[in-house]
Design a protein around this motif. Structure first.
Motif, PDB file in Angstrom:
ATOM      1  N   PHE A 107       0.852  -1.169  -0.080  1.00  0.00           N
ATOM      2  CA  PHE A 107      -0.060  -0.003  -0.051  1.00  0.00           C
ATOM      3  C   PHE A 107       0.860   1.118  -0.025  1.00  0.00           C
ATOM      4  CE2 PHE A 107      -1.944   3.504   2.515  1.00  0.00           C
ATOM      5  CZ  PHE A 107      -3.067   3.799   1.849  1.00  0.00           C
ATOM      6  N   LYS A 108       0.590   2.192  -0.852  1.00  0.00           N
ATOM      7  CA  LYS A 108       1.385   3.070  -1.079  1.00  0.00           C
ATOM      8  C   LYS A 108       0.549   4.552  -1.192  1.00  0.00           C
ATOM      9  CE  LYS A 108       5.397   2.976  -3.381  1.00  0.00           C
ATOM     10  NZ  LYS A 108       6.480   2.967  -2.297  1.00  0.00           N
ATOM     11  N   PHE A 109       1.045   5.303  -0.335  1.00  0.00           N
ATOM     12  CA  PHE A 109      -0.063   6.711  -0.261  1.00  0.00           C
ATOM     13  C   PHE A 109       0.790   8.037  -0.314  1.00  0.00           C
ATOM     14  CE2 PHE A 109      -2.332   9.612   2.822  1.00  0.00           C
ATOM     15  CZ  PHE A 109      -3.160  10.249   1.897  1.00  0.00           C
ATOM     16  N   ASP A 110       0.432   8.989  -0.937  1.00  0.00           N
ATOM     17  CA  ASP A 110       0.911  10.250  -0.866  1.00  0.00           C
ATOM     18  C   ASP A 110      -0.201  11.408  -1.374  1.00  0.00           C
ATOM     19  OD1 ASP A 110       2.420  12.925  -1.301  1.00  0.00           O
ATOM     20  OD2 ASP A 110       4.188  11.440  -0.946  1.00  0.00           O
ATOM     21  N   ILE A 111      -0.498  12.312  -0.492  1.00  0.00           N
ATOM     22  CA  ILE A 111      -1.216  13.250  -0.663  1.00  0.00           C
ATOM     23  C   ILE A 111      -1.161  14.444  -1.662  1.00  0.00           C
ATOM     24  CG2 ILE A 111      -0.641  14.886   1.050  1.00  0.00           C
ATOM     25  CD1 ILE A 111      -4.132  13.616   0.547  1.00  0.00           C
ATOM     26  N   LEU A 112       0.353  14.465  -1.953  1.00  0.00           N
ATOM     27  CA  LEU A 112       0.839  15.462  -2.641  1.00  0.00           C
ATOM     28  C   LEU A 112       1.645  15.014  -4.028  1.00  0.00           C
ATOM     29  CD1 LEU A 112       1.850  18.257  -0.104  1.00  0.00           C
ATOM     30  CD2 LEU A 112      -0.253  18.257  -1.764  1.00  0.00           C
ATOM     31  N   ILE A 113       2.065  13.912  -4.030  1.00  0.00           N
ATOM     32  CA  ILE A 113       2.639  13.561  -5.212  1.00  0.00           C
ATOM     33  C   ILE A 113       2.417  12.019  -5.688  1.00  0.00           C
ATOM     34  CG2 ILE A 113       4.497  12.677  -3.804  1.00  0.00           C
ATOM     35  CD1 ILE A 113       6.577  13.852  -5.823  1.00  0.00           C
ATOM     36  N   ILE A 114       2.577  11.860  -6.936  1.00  0.00           N
ATOM     37  CA  ILE A 114       2.182  10.632  -7.731  1.00  0.00           C
ATOM     38  C   ILE A 114       3.451   9.510  -7.324  1.00  0.00           C
ATOM     39  CG2 ILE A 114       1.957   9.300  -9.672  1.00  0.00           C
ATOM     40  CD1 ILE A 114       0.635  11.731 -10.783  1.00  0.00           C
ATOM     41  N   PRO A 115       2.883   8.344  -6.550  1.00  0.00           N
ATOM     42  CA  PRO A 115       4.257   7.511  -6.064  1.00  0.00           C
ATOM     43  C   PRO A 115       4.895   7.328  -7.388  1.00  0.00           C
ATOM     44  CG  PRO A 115       2.086   6.572  -5.311  1.00  0.00           C
ATOM     45  CD  PRO A 115       1.786   7.957  -6.283  1.00  0.00           C
ATOM     46  N   GLY A 116       6.423   6.953  -6.886  1.00  0.00           N
ATOM     47  CA  GLY A 116       7.564   7.040  -8.004  1.00  0.00           C
ATOM     48  C   GLY A 116       7.199   5.860  -8.806  1.00  0.00           C
ATOM     49  N   PRO A 117       6.962   4.725  -8.482  1.00  0.00           N
ATOM     50  CA  PRO A 117       6.765   3.870  -9.647  1.00  0.00           C
ATOM     51  C   PRO A 117       5.688   3.919 -10.781  1.00  0.00           C
ATOM     52  CG  PRO A 117       7.092   2.683  -7.506  1.00  0.00           C
ATOM     53  CD  PRO A 117       6.612   4.272  -7.176  1.00  0.00           C
ATOM     54  N   LEU A 118       4.809   4.966 -10.434  1.00  0.00           N
ATOM     55  CA  LEU A 118       3.694   5.277 -11.272  1.00  0.00           C
ATOM     56  C   LEU A 118       4.040   6.648 -12.141  1.00  0.00           C
ATOM     57  CD1 LEU A 118       0.409   4.837  -9.282  1.00  0.00           C
ATOM     58  CD2 LEU A 118       1.707   3.278 -10.805  1.00  0.00           C
ATOM     59  N   GLN A 119       5.030   7.271 -11.845  1.00  0.00           N
ATOM     60  CA  GLN A 119       5.627   8.398 -12.716  1.00  0.00           C
ATOM     61  C   GLN A 119       6.091   8.297 -14.157  1.00  0.00           C
ATOM     62  OE1 GLN A 119       8.189  10.637 -10.352  1.00  0.00           O
ATOM     63  NE2 GLN A 119       7.120  10.831  -8.325  1.00  0.00           N
ATOM     64  N   ILE A 120       5.784   9.169 -14.868  1.00  0.00           N
ATOM     65  CA  ILE A 120       6.215   9.229 -16.131  1.00  0.00           C
ATOM     66  C   ILE A 120       7.467   9.943 -16.233  1.00  0.00           C
ATOM     67  CG2 ILE A 120       3.947   8.472 -17.537  1.00  0.00           C
ATOM     68  CD1 ILE A 120       3.579  11.537 -18.136  1.00  0.00           C
ATOM     69  N   ARG A 121       8.132  10.094 -17.198  1.00  0.00           N
ATOM     70  CA  ARG A 121       9.727  10.869 -17.350  1.00  0.00           C
ATOM     71  C   ARG A 121       9.250  12.389 -16.919  1.00  0.00           C
ATOM     72  NH1 ARG A 121      15.276  10.242 -17.971  1.00  0.00           N
ATOM     73  NH2 ARG A 121      16.083  12.245 -17.307  1.00  0.00           N
ATOM     74  N   VAL A 122       8.428  12.787 -18.039  1.00  0.00           N
ATOM     75  CA  VAL A 122       8.036  14.205 -17.761  1.00  0.00           C
ATOM     76  C   VAL A 122       7.614  14.736 -16.703  1.00  0.00           C
ATOM     77  CG1 VAL A 122       5.908  14.087 -18.953  1.00  0.00           C
ATOM     78  CG2 VAL A 122       7.354  16.040 -19.679  1.00  0.00           C
ATOM     79  N   TYR A 123       6.702  13.807 -15.904  1.00  0.00           N
ATOM     80  CA  TYR A 123       6.307  14.233 -14.415  1.00  0.00           C
ATOM     81  C   TYR A 123       7.438  14.265 -13.554  1.00  0.00           C
ATOM     82  CZ  TYR A 123       3.919  14.035  -9.967  1.00  0.00           C
ATOM     83  OH  TYR A 123       3.412  14.376  -9.020  1.00  0.00           O
ATOM     84  N   HIS A 124       8.353  13.525 -13.629  1.00  0.00           N
ATOM     85  CA  HIS A 124       9.769  13.604 -12.899  1.00  0.00           C
ATOM     86  C   HIS A 124      10.411  14.648 -13.200  1.00  0.00           C
ATOM     87  CE1 HIS A 124      13.238  12.075 -10.643  1.00  0.00           C
ATOM     88  NE2 HIS A 124      13.989  12.411 -11.735  1.00  0.00           N
ATOM     89  N   ASP A 125      10.806  15.001 -14.346  1.00  0.00           N
ATOM     90  CA  ASP A 125      11.433  16.022 -14.613  1.00  0.00           C
ATOM     91  C   ASP A 125      10.978  17.320 -14.466  1.00  0.00           C
ATOM     92  OD1 ASP A 125      13.431  14.334 -15.648  1.00  0.00           O
ATOM     93  OD2 ASP A 125      12.680  14.676 -17.883  1.00  0.00           O
ATOM     94  N   ASN A 126       9.662  17.619 -14.443  1.00  0.00           N
ATOM     95  CA  ASN A 126       9.054  18.861 -14.144  1.00  0.00           C
ATOM     96  C   ASN A 126       8.399  18.913 -12.769  1.00  0.00           C
ATOM     97  OD1 ASN A 126       8.555  20.506 -17.115  1.00  0.00           O
ATOM     98  ND2 ASN A 126       8.645  18.246 -17.325  1.00  0.00           N
ATOM     99  N   VAL A 127       7.615  18.082 -12.397  1.00  0.00           N
ATOM    100  CA  VAL A 127       6.882  18.187 -11.158  1.00  0.00           C
ATOM    101  C   VAL A 127       7.899  18.031  -9.992  1.00  0.00           C
ATOM    102  CG1 VAL A 127       5.167  17.648  -9.637  1.00  0.00           C
ATOM    103  CG2 VAL A 127       4.727  17.854 -12.164  1.00  0.00           C
ATOM    104  N   VAL A 128       8.780  16.976  -9.945  1.00  0.00           N
ATOM    105  CA  VAL A 128       9.641  16.642  -8.912  1.00  0.00           C
ATOM    106  C   VAL A 128      10.685  17.825  -8.881  1.00  0.00           C
ATOM    107  CG1 VAL A 128      11.374  14.947  -8.012  1.00  0.00           C
ATOM    108  CG2 VAL A 128       9.362  14.369  -9.088  1.00  0.00           C
ATOM    109  N   ARG A 129      11.017  18.441  -9.900  1.00  0.00           N
ATOM    110  CA  ARG A 129      11.922  19.641 -10.027  1.00  0.00           C
ATOM    111  C   ARG A 129      11.411  20.733  -9.053  1.00  0.00           C
ATOM    112  NH1 ARG A 129      16.489  20.997 -12.390  1.00  0.00           N
ATOM    113  NH2 ARG A 129      16.527  19.134 -13.931  1.00  0.00           N
ATOM    114  N   VAL A 130      10.211  20.922  -9.210  1.00  0.00           N
ATOM    115  CA  VAL A 130       9.363  22.128  -8.428  1.00  0.00           C
ATOM    116  C   VAL A 130       9.253  21.616  -7.111  1.00  0.00           C
ATOM    117  CG1 VAL A 130       7.074  23.185  -8.459  1.00  0.00           C
ATOM    118  CG2 VAL A 130       7.837  22.543 -10.509  1.00  0.00           C
TER     119      VAL A 130
END
Length: 282
Positions: A107-130
């Protein structure tokens, strides 16, 4: 057999995995660290503890990185002191990655970010940087590679674990504010994952106290190679892998409550929600 706990499991499983990856036998590893084949076997089976002083040699013999070796010693010290495994989030992520390979229920829960294994590259590059403006380009590149490995590991499992992802709606609304295009691409990716056997994704619209905004639970299920149950939780400068049964039970009750409040991603459509909010706050 000695009593098992998640820390012991991590140490013996990491050694076994590293040895198997290198194609070395227990005797070959034993010869390199000046131990018998039977001793290596007992360590891998969890019959006896792996001494902290033996970890450097074992990690080298099993071709494990310096980072993993250092973290293994942190795990061993936590076990020796009977404390939760406290480390920075990158270190404890090594624990989660291994647990994701074997746990029968995740079970993986996060209120503000999509869990890592479900992220796409463009999400990681843009949202995680923010979200993490202090991360360097090297940090981000290493982080993406690690997420890819975890996603591939989950997809490659043939024992069909049950994996529940709970995502706060705030994570999706924030993404849509950053980029409608990335939002649509990420949502399509999430819905694709939700079609995989054993994977369930739900969206939580209800508000959650900050202290409960992010945690994971891992249980063995039917997998005999899995870790004993543990909870992962984090704050700004540290994180914990917690094996205490009472605390796990408490988090599990919270999990059930939040899960029941959430809706399946297949039923989630936020356009009506956004129009409603706009009418409430013109």
């Amino acid at each position: 057999m000695a009593e098992q706990d998640s820390g012991r499991w991590f140490l013996r499983t990491m050694i076994r995995k590293g040895r198997n990856t290198t194609g070395r036998s227990q005797r070959e590893v034993g010869d390199e660290v000046d131990r018998s084949k039977d001793t290596i076997s007992d360590w891998e089976k969890g019959k006896t503890d792996i001494p902290i002083l033996a970890i450097d040699g074992l990690a080298s013999a099993c071709n494990l990185s310096a980072e993993i070796c250092s973290y293994m010693k942190s795990v061993a010290r936590a076990r020796k002191n009977s404390t939760p495994i406290e480390a920075d989030m990158r270190y404890n992520a090594l624990f989660l990655a291994l647990a994701e390979e074997y746990s029968g229920f995740i079970f993986k829960f996060d209120i503000l970010i999509i869990p890592g294994p479900l992220q796409i590259r463009v999400y990681h590059d843009n949202v995680v940087r923010v979200i993490d403006p202090f991360a360097t380009d090297e940090d981000l590149e290493d982080g993406w590679g690690f997420k890819e490995e975890r996603a591939e590991s989950l997809e490659a499992r043939t024992d069909l674990p049950t994996v529940h992802f709970l995502i706060g709606e705030g994570a999706l609304l924030m993404l849509r504010q950053i980029s409608e295009e990335i939002y649509q691409e990420q949502m399509a990716h999430l819905r694709s994952w939700a079609q995989k056997p054993g994977i369930v994704i739900r969206i939580l619209r209800a508000p959650v106290p900050v202290r409960l905004g992010s945690f994971d639970i891992y249980k063995p299920g039917r997998n005999k190679l899995a870790s004993p149950p543990f909870v992962y939780t984090e704050i700004a400068d540290s994180s914990w892998c917690i094996s205490d049964p009472d605390r796990i039970a408490g988090y599990d009750e919270i999990r059930k409550m939040l899960w029941n409040l959430a809706i399946r991603i297949e039923d989630y459509h936020d356009d009506d929600r956004r129009d409603s909010l706009a009418q409430e706050h013109p």
